[in-house]
Design a protein around this motif. Structure first.
Motif, PDB file in Angstrom:
ATOM      1  N   ASN A   1      19.309  54.113  51.218  1.00 22.61           N
ATOM      2  CA  ASN A   1      19.102  53.610  52.567  1.00 22.61           C
ATOM      3  C   ASN A   1      19.600  52.170  52.683  1.00 22.61           C
ATOM      4  O   ASN A   1      19.273  51.330  51.836  1.00 22.61           O
ATOM      5  N   PRO A   2      20.375  51.835  53.711  1.00 25.79           N
ATOM      6  CA  PRO A   2      20.828  50.446  53.899  1.00 25.79           C
ATOM      7  C   PRO A   2      19.652  49.515  54.159  1.00 25.79           C
ATOM      8  O   PRO A   2      18.713  49.853  54.875  1.00 25.79           O
ATOM      9  N   VAL A   3      19.716  48.336  53.566  1.00 23.63           N
ATOM     10  CA  VAL A   3      18.656  47.339  53.697  1.00 23.63           C
ATOM     11  C   VAL A   3      19.261  46.062  54.269  1.00 23.63           C
ATOM     12  O   VAL A   3      20.247  45.540  53.736  1.00 23.63           O
ATOM     13  N   GLY A   4      18.684  45.558  55.343  1.00 23.85           N
ATOM     14  CA  GLY A   4      19.124  44.287  55.909  1.00 23.85           C
ATOM     15  C   GLY A   4      20.437  44.399  56.661  1.00 23.85           C
ATOM     16  O   GLY A   4      20.792  45.453  57.196  1.00 23.85           O
ATOM     17  N   ASP A   5      21.167  43.291  56.697  1.00 17.69           N
ATOM     18  CA  ASP A   5      22.417  43.195  57.426  1.00 17.69           C
ATOM     19  C   ASP A   5      23.599  43.143  56.459  1.00 17.69           C
ATOM     20  O   ASP A   5      23.440  42.815  55.277  1.00 17.69           O
ATOM     21  N   PRO A   6      24.779  43.446  56.960  1.00 17.16           N
ATOM     22  CA  PRO A   6      25.953  43.365  56.085  1.00 17.16           C
ATOM     23  C   PRO A   6      26.280  41.917  55.722  1.00 17.16           C
ATOM     24  O   PRO A   6      25.974  40.984  56.466  1.00 17.16           O
ATOM     25  N   HIS A   7      26.912  41.739  54.568  1.00 14.84           N
ATOM     26  CA  HIS A   7      27.350  40.428  54.109  1.00 14.84           C
ATOM     27  C   HIS A   7      28.861  40.473  53.890  1.00 14.84           C
ATOM     28  O   HIS A   7      29.391  41.462  53.380  1.00 14.84           O
ATOM     29  N   ARG A   8      29.511  39.401  54.285  1.00  9.92           N
ATOM     30  CA  ARG A   8      30.959  39.302  54.118  1.00  9.92           C
ATOM     31  C   ARG A   8      31.280  38.016  53.380  1.00  9.92           C
ATOM     32  O   ARG A   8      30.772  36.950  53.727  1.00  9.92           O
ATOM     33  N   PHE A   9      32.126  38.134  52.349  1.00  7.31           N
ATOM     34  CA  PHE A   9      32.524  36.995  51.530  1.00  7.31           C
ATOM     35  C   PHE A   9      34.036  36.838  51.669  1.00  7.31           C
ATOM     36  O   PHE A   9      34.804  37.626  51.106  1.00  7.31           O
ATOM     37  N   PHE A  10      34.444  35.824  52.407  1.00  6.70           N
ATOM     38  CA  PHE A  10      35.852  35.660  52.747  1.00  6.70           C
ATOM     39  C   PHE A  10      36.591  34.845  51.689  1.00  6.70           C
ATOM     40  O   PHE A  10      35.994  34.030  50.963  1.00  6.70           O
ATOM     41  N   TYR A  11      37.902  35.082  51.614  1.00  7.32           N
ATOM     42  CA  TYR A  11      38.786  34.307  50.744  1.00  7.32           C
ATOM     43  C   TYR A  11      40.170  34.282  51.375  1.00  7.32           C
ATOM     44  O   TYR A  11      40.507  35.110  52.230  1.00  7.32           O
ATOM     45  N   ASP A  12      40.960  33.321  50.953  1.00  8.87           N
ATOM     46  CA  ASP A  12      42.313  33.128  51.480  1.00  8.87           C
ATOM     47  C   ASP A  12      43.294  33.246  50.328  1.00  8.87           C
ATOM     48  O   ASP A  12      43.254  32.450  49.379  1.00  8.87           O
ATOM     49  N   LEU A  13      44.164  34.245  50.387  1.00  8.96           N
ATOM     50  CA  LEU A  13      45.107  34.505  49.298  1.00  8.96           C
ATOM     51  C   LEU A  13      46.484  33.917  49.562  1.00  8.96           C
ATOM     52  O   LEU A  13      47.468  34.358  48.971  1.00  8.96           O
ATOM     53  N   SER A  14      46.586  32.950  50.442  1.00  9.01           N
ATOM     54  CA  SER A  14      47.857  32.264  50.655  1.00  9.01           C
ATOM     55  C   SER A  14      47.930  31.048  49.741  1.00  9.01           C
ATOM     56  O   SER A  14      46.925  30.618  49.159  1.00  9.01           O
ATOM     57  N   GLY A  15      49.114  30.489  49.598  1.00  9.37           N
ATOM     58  CA  GLY A  15      49.269  29.283  48.788  1.00  9.37           C
ATOM     59  C   GLY A  15      49.630  29.598  47.354  1.00  9.37           C
ATOM     60  O   GLY A  15      50.159  30.662  47.020  1.00  9.37           O
TER      61      GLY A  15
END
Length: 542
Positions: free
Chosen positions: A327-341
């Motif tokens: 069962n899903p618990v809580g809210d979704p989490h998103r961990f961003f990153y930038d693959l440029s450079g």
């Protein structure tokens, strides 16, 4: 199951078997740098000659030829340096062979796709599982020429493979090609030459258990003193006994320093490598050692406290926490990153995103992270997706190999297990069964968030599909018909739902009409349902 492919079983990924730490060699004197450059250049020449000899041997290589090469190097260096060079040469040749085999497979996949598309009529539409024909006769002709070119490349690569011929560049093929594009790389010839020479140096030594501080060639004492055993032609540069040169720099490993100190105090093997970062003008020393293989925890133990399902994307990780029942618990989490450079920037971005993900997993108390066992080697070819260049770039931007290696090593340090699952249909079924039910005015659910739930449920051993509500009154059986939970191992539980009627969607009715006639005599309302359901629950605790 229809046309669905068989899903691979989930498994706990084995932990890392090696460790590497690095520290900067500070406050080197001009004489120290001169000696290091001389040693690197001398041994780099020996390594290049040895690699050339190994490539010339091809498939005729044997233990005798290896011993002969080592004896030849011992006279102009030392037995330990000769052993390190020949081992590095062997590893480099083996890596080239693996890359050659992967290249042959890539060419074969491209040829197969081109032949299939060329065999279809021009303008033939494709499907989700296979590409269609080409759009015009002009494109068909150009692709036929490309097929001939790939077949020629494939035949040449197979001939090289069968003959044991590999092509290796010490220093890197990319840096070698940069020599022809100095203006574009914003380098002068002198700057490029300095990088090229530094990449071809060889200042490394394998560890030896039982020897003093675990290494006789490059020795580091517990107080951080670094000394190098000089090769025979450079013995006149020594400033210590037995042909050794002691650097003025001192090292102190901030990360894993205690573990490193325990090893060298017990005279256990530690390998060292010294290299120069030309861009920064700094010297570094890298220490590495092997760990005994640790048996991974059982899959049932990893599932005991729930799971975090992670969907990998080109710019972020979409993670969702699930309890042991799926069962899903809580809210979704998103961990961003930038693959440029630059490469260092991309590496730092991935490391930072993984650190935040692992810290969150520790806070919520789960024992494992579920992730797809991704491999886009055959999915990003131009033969398969053709004009969809941006889509190919999107797939290529997802750091599959680097992500798996870093996540496994970083999670192992925090006591977390990694469960790899089959990636088939996770995005499609996640969006179909979980995106809309969990969306609220205060919770925005994306397709990637729903895929994280699908991945987590598969890692926990639950089917992705959720149970729907039973039919209302006066439909089929007056609410007596109930859906049931499919247990793990039930055939077809991961497949699409069967139709709710006695005919498939789109098929004509038995009497040839689209709707039943409203005659009561031809309508059976209370007949028991013959439909067998195998579905799982949104909130199921047993």
């Amino acid at each position: 199951m229809g046309g669905l492919r068989e899903l691979a079983a989930s498994f706990v990924v084995p932990g890392p078997c090696g460790v590497a730490v690095r520290d900067r060699l500070k406050h080197l004197t001009p004489l120290d740098e001169k000696v290091l450059r001389a040693v690197g250049e001398h041994q780099g020449v020996l390594a290049s000659r040895d690699l050339k000899a190994r490539c010339a041997d091809g498939l005729e290589h044997s233990a005798d030829t290896w011993a002969a090469r080592k004896r030849g190097l011992t006279g102009v260096s030392s037995s330990r340096i000769a052993g390190a060079i020949t081992k590095a040469t062997h590893d480099q040749w083996a890596l080239a062979r693996r890359c050659q085999a992967a290249h042959i497979q890539t060419l074969a996949d491209g040829i197969k796709t081109l032949r299939h598309r060329l065999s279809l009529p021009v303008g033939e539409p494709g499907t989700k599982r296979a590409a269609g024909g080409y759009r015009s006769k002009n494109e068909w002709f150009r692709k036929s020429r490309r097929l001939a070119m790939l077949e020629e490349r494939h035949a040449a690569a197979v001939r090289d493979w069968q003959a044991g011929r590999v092509r290796v560049v010490r220093g890197g093929k990319r840096l070698l090609n940069t020599r022809h594009h100095l203006a574009q790389a914003r380098l002068t010839e002198e700057q490029w030459r300095e990088r090229w020479e530094a990449e071809r140096w060889f200042i490394a030594a394998d560890g030896e258990s039982g020897k003093r501080f675990g290494n006789e060639t490059i020795r580091v004492t517990p107080d951080g003193e670094v000394s190098v055993k000089l090769p025979a032609p450079l013995a006149h540069l020594a400033n210590a006994r037995h042909g050794r040169y002691v650097l003025t720099a001192r090292i102190a490993f901030a990360h894993r320093g205690a573990e490193w100190a325990d090893r060298i105090t017990a005279n256990r093997a530690v390998a060292y490598r010294i290299h120069l970062n030309v861009d920064r003008g700094r010297w570094y020393l890298t220490a590495s050692w092997q760990r005994p293989l640790v048996k991974t925890i059982p899959l049932t133990t990893a599932r005991a406290r729930g799971m975090i399902g992670v969907d990998t994307n080109a710019d972020h990780f979409a993670a969702y926490r699930l309890d042991p029942h799926g069962n899903p618990v809580g809210d979704p989490h998103r961990f961003f990153y930038d693959l440029s450079g630059t490469t260092d920037h991309r590496d730092a971005q991935i490391r930072h995103a993984l650190t935040r993900l692992i810290n969150w997993a520790k806070r919520v108390g789960v024992a494992a992270i579920g992730i797809e066992d991704l491999d886009f080697a055959t999915e990003k070819t131009r033969e398969k997706h053709g004009r969809r260049k941006r889509f190919r770039q999107l797939i290529s931007g997802i750091p599959t190999g680097k992500l798996k290696a870093r996540l496994v090593s970083m999670a192992a340090e925090q006591g977390l297990a990694i469960v790899a699952v089959d990636p088939a249909y996770t995005s499609m079924w996640g969006a179909q069964h979980w995106q809309k039910p969990l969306a609220t005015p205060h919770r925005k659910m994306s397709r990637h968030d729903a895929a994280g739930i699908a991945i987590g449920r598969r890692a926990l051993g639950h089917p992705i599909r959720r149970r729907t509500a039973p039919p209302p009154h006066d439909r089929s059986d007056r609410a007596e018909h109930r859906t049931v939970q499919a247990r793990p191992g039930t055939p077809g539980r991961e497949g699409t739902r069967p139709p709710t009627t006695d005919r498939l969607p789109g098929e004509p009715s038995p009497n040839g009409k689209r709707k039943r006639e409203p005659s009561a005599s031809k309508t059976v309302r209370d007949a028991p349902s013959t439909q067998q359901w195998a579905q799982d629950s949104l909130m199921h605790t047993g």
